[in-house]
Write an enzyme that holds these catalytic residues in place. Structure first.
Site, short mmCIF file in Angstrom:
data_model
loop_
_atom_site.label_atom_id
_atom_site.label_comp_id
_atom_site.label_asym_id
_atom_site.label_seq_id
_atom_site.Cartn_x
_atom_site.Cartn_y
_atom_site.Cartn_z
N LYS A 64 0.93 -1.21 -0.05
CA LYS A 64 -0.01 -0.03 0.03
C LYS A 64 1.07 1.21 0.07
CE LYS A 64 -4.02 2.05 0.69
NZ LYS A 64 -3.86 2.73 -0.41
N LYS A 88 4.83 2.04 8.47
CA LYS A 88 3.76 2.64 8.96
C LYS A 88 2.43 1.82 9.15
CE LYS A 88 3.62 6.58 6.63
NZ LYS A 88 3.27 7.74 5.79
N LYS A 100 5.08 2.20 -3.10
CA LYS A 100 5.08 3.44 -3.43
C LYS A 100 5.30 3.82 -4.89
CE LYS A 100 4.59 7.51 -1.32
NZ LYS A 100 3.65 7.75 -0.07
N THR A 184 -4.89 12.50 7.03
CA THR A 184 -3.45 12.57 7.72
C THR A 184 -3.26 13.62 8.67
OG1 THR A 184 -2.79 12.03 5.53
CG2 THR A 184 -1.19 12.82 6.90
N ASN A 214 -2.10 19.61 1.42
CA ASN A 214 -3.30 19.16 1.94
C ASN A 214 -3.15 18.79 3.48
OD1 ASN A 214 -4.21 16.00 3.12
ND2 ASN A 214 -5.46 16.41 1.43
N SER A 345 -7.34 5.13 4.55
CA SER A 345 -7.46 4.51 3.25
C SER A 345 -7.73 2.98 3.19
CB SER A 345 -6.12 4.60 2.63
OG SER A 345 -5.69 5.50 1.82
P1 NAD Z 1 0.62 18.79 -1.12
O1 NAD Z 1 1.35 18.69 -2.72
O2 NAD Z 1 -0.73 18.91 -1.01
O3 NAD Z 1 1.47 19.95 -0.31
C1 NAD Z 1 2.79 20.29 -0.40
C2 NAD Z 1 2.90 21.50 0.36
O4 NAD Z 1 4.41 21.73 0.59
C3 NAD Z 1 2.58 22.80 -0.89
O5 NAD Z 1 1.91 23.70 -0.06
C4 NAD Z 1 4.08 23.25 -1.15
O6 NAD Z 1 3.86 24.55 -1.68
C5 NAD Z 1 4.73 23.18 0.11
N1 NAD Z 1 6.06 23.18 -0.28
C6 NAD Z 1 7.04 22.49 -1.18
N2 NAD Z 1 8.10 22.66 -0.99
C7 NAD Z 1 8.28 23.76 0.03
C8 NAD Z 1 9.45 24.14 0.90
N3 NAD Z 1 10.53 24.16 0.41
N4 NAD Z 1 9.15 24.83 1.81
C9 NAD Z 1 7.79 25.02 2.31
N5 NAD Z 1 6.67 24.50 1.67
C10 NAD Z 1 7.06 23.80 0.63
O7 NAD Z 1 1.26 17.42 -0.40
P2 NAD Z 1 0.57 16.76 0.89
O8 NAD Z 1 -0.33 15.41 0.68
O9 NAD Z 1 0.07 17.66 2.03
O10 NAD Z 1 1.71 16.10 1.61
C11 NAD Z 1 2.97 16.92 2.25
C12 NAD Z 1 3.89 15.71 2.94
O11 NAD Z 1 2.95 14.98 3.71
C13 NAD Z 1 4.61 14.95 2.02
O12 NAD Z 1 5.95 14.53 2.78
C14 NAD Z 1 3.74 13.56 2.02
O13 NAD Z 1 4.56 12.61 1.67
C15 NAD Z 1 3.21 13.66 3.17
N6 NAD Z 1 1.90 12.79 3.38
C16 NAD Z 1 0.81 13.11 3.08
C17 NAD Z 1 -0.25 12.33 3.06
C18 NAD Z 1 -1.58 12.74 2.42
O14 NAD Z 1 -2.38 12.09 2.74
N7 NAD Z 1 -1.76 13.83 1.85
C19 NAD Z 1 -0.22 11.24 3.83
C20 NAD Z 1 0.98 11.02 4.37
C21 NAD Z 1 2.17 11.72 4.31
#
Ligand code: NAD
Length: 416
Positions: A64, A88, A100, A184, A214, A345
């Site tokens: 997953k 995880k 992934k 999350t 997100n 999920s």
């Molecule tokens: P997303 O694409 O919705 O958001 C990422 C954000 O980070 C954006 O606002 C972007 O502008 C910002 N960003 C990028 N580079 C940056 C920097 N240098 N400084 C500051 N901000 C910056 O992605 P997401 O889904 O929110 O995921 C963010 C993190 O959370 C990732 O590491 C992802 O693997 C992890 N994550 C997300 C989920 C999920 O369900 N969405 C689940 C587990 C882990």
């Protein structure tokens, strides 16, 4: 990246009796497939993109893990993220292994129709690898519910029947689960709520959020609605700060209109700050919610928060871990702190398979129960063994993984 990630496994292995077979199995991804996707662009030309899918370990169930669209995606990054997913899912006791995927692309350079063609091409290439009992993708950085909907639709067309359980994070109208959008962030929020006294956090608390996508937006919203104060946020455009707290709902509306958070600088005492200064913001809780390796050896010394909630995957490097531990900063590690996403999920997959859908309150209550149970268990391991929460989380996951690997047969079977 994978080598760095594996140092966390070595740390945990030092604290538990583990069969050598188990470590040998967990040190390497089981399979990583690389393809080149060719799509027709809107101007009639053809363009190709590199893409990967990694199934790291499937001992505890089908693999997953999300699919990331990013210009710097690489096989190493995909395998590292799949390794983290393996742990995880074991931390949360979900019946899954870790996987992934990624496409090396800057989605902002493509039209919506091009992104759709690319998403469908990904599924055409990996249709034999994924499947509801084999490998189940989900959204990650720069992918969303709409893209998951296209992917589920493409898979159903290929297999000739509706198969919603092949992908999670879908739109509700296509079999998505209620509560997946903020899962999350909500998992991280519940974790803080349950451990707040043990962590010595004040109530209400102040927090700084790095990354306003997100995960970052929803965590800011949940804490703000609960009376806490979000004093700094950043996105890829830069960072803003106001000691008295930022107007979170207005910031989310601004982002939804496609504008960066820095558009608010200069209004009502909101100042623009250097993105690095966000890490040094005086606050109780620092929430990295952007990308990997953002808190490292060179900036970890500046952290003022008492607790770090890792909503991003791998935001703190092992070197920074050591420096922060010396300063007494407690890190709630990614494989626990952001596991709310994969947990809901899992709920989506269960609902798809049973064809019966749960109300939102039931999703929240089930998520809170799991987060509280696993968070408390990891806290107890950290106290009993005097280890960090990260090492405790790896110990917790490793014992589950080892149990499953040993049940399949290890060298002990041949000892006599
Ligand atoms: P997303 O694409 O919705 O958001 C990422 C954000 O980070 C954006 O606002 C972007 O502008 C910002 N960003 C990028 N580079 C940056 C920097 N240098 N400084 C500051 N901000 C910056 O992605 P997401 O889904 O929110 O995921 C963010 C993190 O959370 C990732 O590491 C992802 O693997 C992890 N994550 C997300 C989920 C999920 O369900 N969405 C689940 C587990 C882990």
């Amino acid at each position: 990246m994978l080598e760095l990630a594996l140092t966390r496994l070595d740390d945990a292995a030092r604290h538990v009796q583990i069969d050598a077979d188990v470590l040998e199995k967990l040190k390497y991804p089981r399979e990583t497939t690389k393809v080149r996707l060719m799509i027709r662009m809107d101007d009639g030309s053809r363009k190709s993109f590199l893409a990967w899918r990694c199934r790291y370990d499937d001992t505890r169930g089908p693999t997953k893990g999300g699919i990331r669209f990013h210009p710097e995606a690489s096989a190493d990054e995909v395998e590292t993220l799949a390794f983290w997913m393996t742990f995880k899912c074991a931390v949360m006791d979900l019946p899954y292994g870790g996987g992934k995927g990624a496409i090396q692309v800057d989605p902002r350079s493509l039209s919506r129709a091009e992104i759709e063609r690319l998403s469908r091409a990904y599924i055409q290439a990996f249709a034999k690898i994924i499947g509801p009992d084999r490998d189940i993708p989900a959204p990650d950085v720069y992918t969303n519910a709409m893209i998951m909907g296209w992917m589920a639709d493409e898979y159903s067309t290929i297999v000739g029947h509706s198969e919603p359980a092949v992908i999670t994070g879908k739109p509700i109208a296509l079999g998505g689960s209620l509560g997946r959008d903020d899962a999350t962030a909500r998992g991280g929020y519940y974790l803080i709520r349950h451990l707040s006294k043990d962590l010595g956090l004040p109530d209400p608390l102040t927090l700084a959020v790095q990354g306003f996508g997100n995960a970052g937006q929803f965590v800011a919203k949940l804490f703000a609605e609960d009376g806490h104060s979000v004093v700094a946020v950043s996105d890829s455009s830069g960072a803003i700060h106001r000691a008295a707290g930022l107007p979170v709902a207005d910031l989310i509306a601004l982002k939804n209109s496609g504008r960066p958070v820095t558009d608010f600088a200069g209004r009502d005492g909101i100042e623009r700050i250097d993105p690095e200064a966000l890490i040094a913001t005086p606050c109780d809780l620092l929430v990295p919610a952007a990308m990997e390796n953002m808190i490292h050896e060179k900036n970890a010394g500046a952290v003022k928060a008492r607790v770090i909630l890792e909503l991003a995957n791998g935001p703190v490097t092992p070197d920074a871990d050591r420096l922060l531990a010396e300063k007494g900063v407690v890190i709630l590690p990614d494989i626990l702190a952001n596991a709310g996403g994969v947990t809901v999920s899992y709920f989506e997959w269960v609902q798809n398979r049973q064809g019966f859908y749960w109300p939102l309150e039931e999703i929240h209550q089930r998520l809170e129960t799991i987060v509280a149970r696993q968070g408390r268990a990891i806290w107890a391991i950290a106290q009993d063994r005097s280890v960090s929460m990260r090492t405790a989380a790896y110990i917790h996951a490793l014992s589950r993984l080892a149990g499953a690997i040993e049940a399949h047969g290890t060298q002990q079977f041949f000892a006599a």
